[in-house]
Design a protein around this motif. Structure first.
Motif, PDB file in Angstrom:
ATOM      1  N   ARG A  48       0.853  -1.353   0.156  1.00 21.92           N
ATOM      2  CA  ARG A  48       0.021   0.026  -0.260  1.00 21.92           C
ATOM      3  C   ARG A  48       0.795   1.181  -0.101  1.00 21.92           C
ATOM      4  O   ARG A  48       1.883   1.213   0.862  1.00 21.92           O
ATOM      5  CB  ARG A  48      -0.916  -0.074   1.380  1.00 21.92           C
ATOM      6  N   GLY A  49       0.578   2.286  -0.817  1.00 22.57           N
ATOM      7  CA  GLY A  49       1.547   3.511  -0.830  1.00 22.57           C
ATOM      8  C   GLY A  49       1.434   4.255   0.335  1.00 22.57           C
ATOM      9  O   GLY A  49       2.489   4.745   0.689  1.00 22.57           O
ATOM     10  N   ASP A  50       0.245   4.291   1.008  1.00 18.64           N
ATOM     11  CA  ASP A  50       0.124   5.148   2.346  1.00 18.64           C
ATOM     12  C   ASP A  50       1.286   4.319   3.415  1.00 18.64           C
ATOM     13  O   ASP A  50       1.244   4.935   4.395  1.00 18.64           O
ATOM     14  CB  ASP A  50      -1.448   5.310   2.626  1.00 18.64           C
ATOM     15  N   GLU A  51       1.580   3.246   3.253  1.00 18.11           N
ATOM     16  CA  GLU A  51       2.419   2.683   4.142  1.00 18.11           C
ATOM     17  C   GLU A  51       3.684   2.955   3.844  1.00 18.11           C
ATOM     18  O   GLU A  51       4.616   2.352   4.625  1.00 18.11           O
ATOM     19  CB  GLU A  51       2.101   1.171   4.216  1.00 18.11           C
ATOM     20  N   TRP A  52       4.112   3.460   2.861  1.00 19.17           N
ATOM     21  CA  TRP A  52       5.354   3.603   2.072  1.00 19.17           C
ATOM     22  C   TRP A  52       5.598   4.756   1.500  1.00 19.17           C
ATOM     23  O   TRP A  52       6.129   5.095   0.548  1.00 19.17           O
ATOM     24  CB  TRP A  52       5.697   2.583   1.122  1.00 19.17           C
ATOM     25  N   LEU A 111       4.093   3.184  -3.451  1.00 18.20           N
ATOM     26  CA  LEU A 111       4.729   1.883  -3.120  1.00 18.20           C
ATOM     27  C   LEU A 111       5.916   1.832  -4.082  1.00 18.20           C
ATOM     28  O   LEU A 111       5.845   2.249  -5.256  1.00 18.20           O
ATOM     29  CB  LEU A 111       3.624   0.996  -3.328  1.00 18.20           C
ATOM     30  N   ASP A 112       6.626   0.827  -3.807  1.00 18.24           N
ATOM     31  CA  ASP A 112       7.985   0.814  -4.326  1.00 18.24           C
ATOM     32  C   ASP A 112       8.678  -0.811  -3.771  1.00 18.24           C
ATOM     33  O   ASP A 112       9.425  -0.688  -2.871  1.00 18.24           O
ATOM     34  CB  ASP A 112       8.940   1.674  -3.914  1.00 18.24           C
ATOM     35  N   TYR A 162       0.519 -10.783  -4.470  1.00 14.40           N
ATOM     36  CA  TYR A 162       1.217 -11.807  -5.294  1.00 14.40           C
ATOM     37  C   TYR A 162       2.092 -10.991  -6.271  1.00 14.40           C
ATOM     38  O   TYR A 162       3.402 -11.327  -6.548  1.00 14.40           O
ATOM     39  CB  TYR A 162       0.286 -12.597  -5.865  1.00 14.40           C
ATOM     40  N   ASN A 163       1.846  -9.950  -6.967  1.00 16.72           N
ATOM     41  CA  ASN A 163       2.462  -9.122  -7.839  1.00 16.72           C
ATOM     42  C   ASN A 163       3.749  -8.369  -7.293  1.00 16.72           C
ATOM     43  O   ASN A 163       4.875  -8.646  -7.630  1.00 16.72           O
ATOM     44  CB  ASN A 163       1.804  -8.233  -8.764  1.00 16.72           C
ATOM     45  N   TYR A 164       3.472  -8.013  -6.009  1.00 18.98           N
ATOM     46  CA  TYR A 164       4.544  -7.358  -5.127  1.00 18.98           C
ATOM     47  C   TYR A 164       5.370  -8.159  -4.765  1.00 18.98           C
ATOM     48  O   TYR A 164       6.698  -7.892  -4.826  1.00 18.98           O
ATOM     49  CB  TYR A 164       3.727  -6.749  -3.808  1.00 18.98           C
ATOM     50  N   LEU A 165       5.284  -9.413  -4.482  1.00 21.68           N
ATOM     51  CA  LEU A 165       6.119 -10.407  -3.904  1.00 21.68           C
ATOM     52  C   LEU A 165       6.920 -10.751  -4.911  1.00 21.68           C
ATOM     53  O   LEU A 165       8.197 -10.894  -4.820  1.00 21.68           O
ATOM     54  CB  LEU A 165       5.505 -12.006  -3.632  1.00 21.68           C
ATOM     55  N   GLN A 166       6.506 -11.003  -6.179  1.00 17.99           N
ATOM     56  CA  GLN A 166       7.377 -11.284  -7.565  1.00 17.99           C
ATOM     57  C   GLN A 166       8.357 -10.270  -7.723  1.00 17.99           C
ATOM     58  O   GLN A 166       9.555 -10.500  -8.144  1.00 17.99           O
ATOM     59  CB  GLN A 166       6.337 -11.852  -8.637  1.00 17.99           C
ATOM     60  N   GLN A 167       7.799  -9.002  -7.752  1.00 24.00           N
ATOM     61  CA  GLN A 167       8.556  -7.958  -8.059  1.00 24.00           C
ATOM     62  C   GLN A 167       9.733  -7.643  -7.189  1.00 24.00           C
ATOM     63  O   GLN A 167      10.822  -7.314  -7.410  1.00 24.00           O
ATOM     64  CB  GLN A 167       7.761  -6.694  -8.261  1.00 24.00           C
TER      65      GLN A 167
END
Length: 384
Positions: free
Chosen positions: A140-144, A148-149, A193-198
């Motif tokens: 989540r972008g608001d947590e980073w 998000l990155d 799942y996309n995040y983990l792969q990236q």
């Protein structure tokens, strides 16, 4: 020549770990996976009354610490209570609200990691494994910091593993639990799942570096789905995350479900209670799950009250009683070496030397030099 030897010795003394012990696999011993998420250290006594019941001992609590809350006395007291009450702490790192944008959490920098590592290594931990979760719902972008990155988080996680392990190999490093309901929405959200792969594409083998996988296995959508629902957004989401990570790493990572729970804004307390009973007796019996710490023990009437196990006025909800009445296991975690030594000698654990690094390159600014090091100074000066 003497001074070259001297400075080489100083570098080795200060920068290399002083122990050679490794973490213990938490499922290699009897384990009480029942736990709860708390907001404040003083809630640990109430947590023990919930999770160490009906045959249970050494349950888990998850708690977050913000970067500005490094109070040695406060957190040592918390760990001491965990030892006394037979509670295993899982501590999640957090920053604080962004000064310029209070709707988001500040993105951590390397200094945050190093400062946390020094702080936690200066405390006396009750158990061998020192569980650390590296931040929260970073998909989540608001947590980073607002954007998000996954590449940046993967590098931050890798750096955290290196720094904490350099202080003590007993630190058990766990990746952030991800929002299992996040859509793919540009820089604001990303499916976990996309995040983990990236993450793995940016830092190949990142999941070989960590020791455990945190999961926020909420019953989504709407925090309201039955425990029998089996989708990538359900309380089974940890299984999908584990299966994905297995394809991109060489490790079978133990799972820590550090957040989960049903909303009583949507469901009745009685129905949510029955869901907890079903989940703990079916889905969460998965042999790879170390801990399940529902969010949360006490909402205190705030925005999280919909998930609270204690009602307003500290009344016991049906959900609370359902978890309390679960048949539990008497856990047997390995006690920290310092605690065993202190117990055998009947003396308090020895104070630790705290080294403060202000840069990620471990540029030493200040150090409290131990008595042993002072002796070496004197010995080397005599040789010159």
């Amino acid at each position: 020549m003497v001074f070259k030897v001297f400075f080489s010795f100083i570098f080795l003394f200060l920068f290399l770990p002083h122990t050679a012990y490794a973490i213990e696999h938490p499922l290699s011993v009897p384990n009480n996976k029942v736990g709860v998420h708390i907001l404040f250290p003083e809630e640990v006594e109430d947590a023990a009354k919930l999770i160490n019941t009906n045959g249970g001992d050494y349950g888990y609590v998850t708690i977050a610490i913000q970067s500005g809350d490094k109070d040695l006395e406060k957190w040592q007291s918390f760990l001491d209570k965990c030892k006394k009450l037979h509670i295993i702490p899982i501590i999640r790192l957090a920053t604080e609200g962004n000064y310029f944008n209070t709707a988001v959490w500040r993105k951590p920098i390397d200094y945050d990691i190093v400062d946390f590592a020094n702080f936690f290594d200066s405390l006396n931990w009750p158990y061998k494994n020192r569980y650390i979760v590296v931040y929260n719902e970073v998909n989540r972008g608001d947590e980073w910091g607002g954007v998000l990155d996954p590449s940046e988080y993967a590098r931050t996680l890798s750096f955290a593993v290196t720094v904490f392990k350099s202080k003590s190999p007993d630190f058990f490093m766990i990746s952030a639990g991800l929002d299992n309901a996040s859509p793919n929405a540009a820089t604001k959200y990303m499916n976990q799942y996309n995040y983990l792969q990236q993450m793995n594409r940016s830092v190949p083998g990142i999941f070989n570096q960590i020791d455990g996988l945190s999961s926020h296995s909420y019953p989504n959508p709407g925090f309201s789905q039955p425990p029998t629902t089996n989708t990538p957004m359900s309380i089974n989401s940890f299984q999908y995350e584990k299966a994905l990570v297995r394809t991109i790493s060489s490790k079978e990572l133990p799972i820590f479900i550090t957040e989960t729970g049903w909303s009583t804004d949507v469901l009745s307390d009685q129905l949510a209670a029955s869901y907890y009973t079903t989940a703990f007796n079916t889905t969460w019996t998965d042999p790879g799950v170390v801990a399940v710490t529902p969010f949360l023990l006490q909402g205190r009437g705030g925005p999280f009250q919909q998930f609270s196990l204690l009602g307003e006025g500290r009344s016991f909800s049906h959900q609370y009683n359902a978890i309390k009445n679960l048949k539990k296991v008497k856990g047997r975690p390995r006690i920290a070496e310092s605690v065993l030594a202190a117990k055998s000698d009947n003396i308090p654990p020895k104070d630790k030397t705290v080294i403060d690094f202000s840069k990620s390159e471990y540029d030493n600014k200040t150090a409290t030099i131990s008595g042993e090091l002072k002796t070496v100074f004197k010995w080397l000066l005599k040789l010159n």
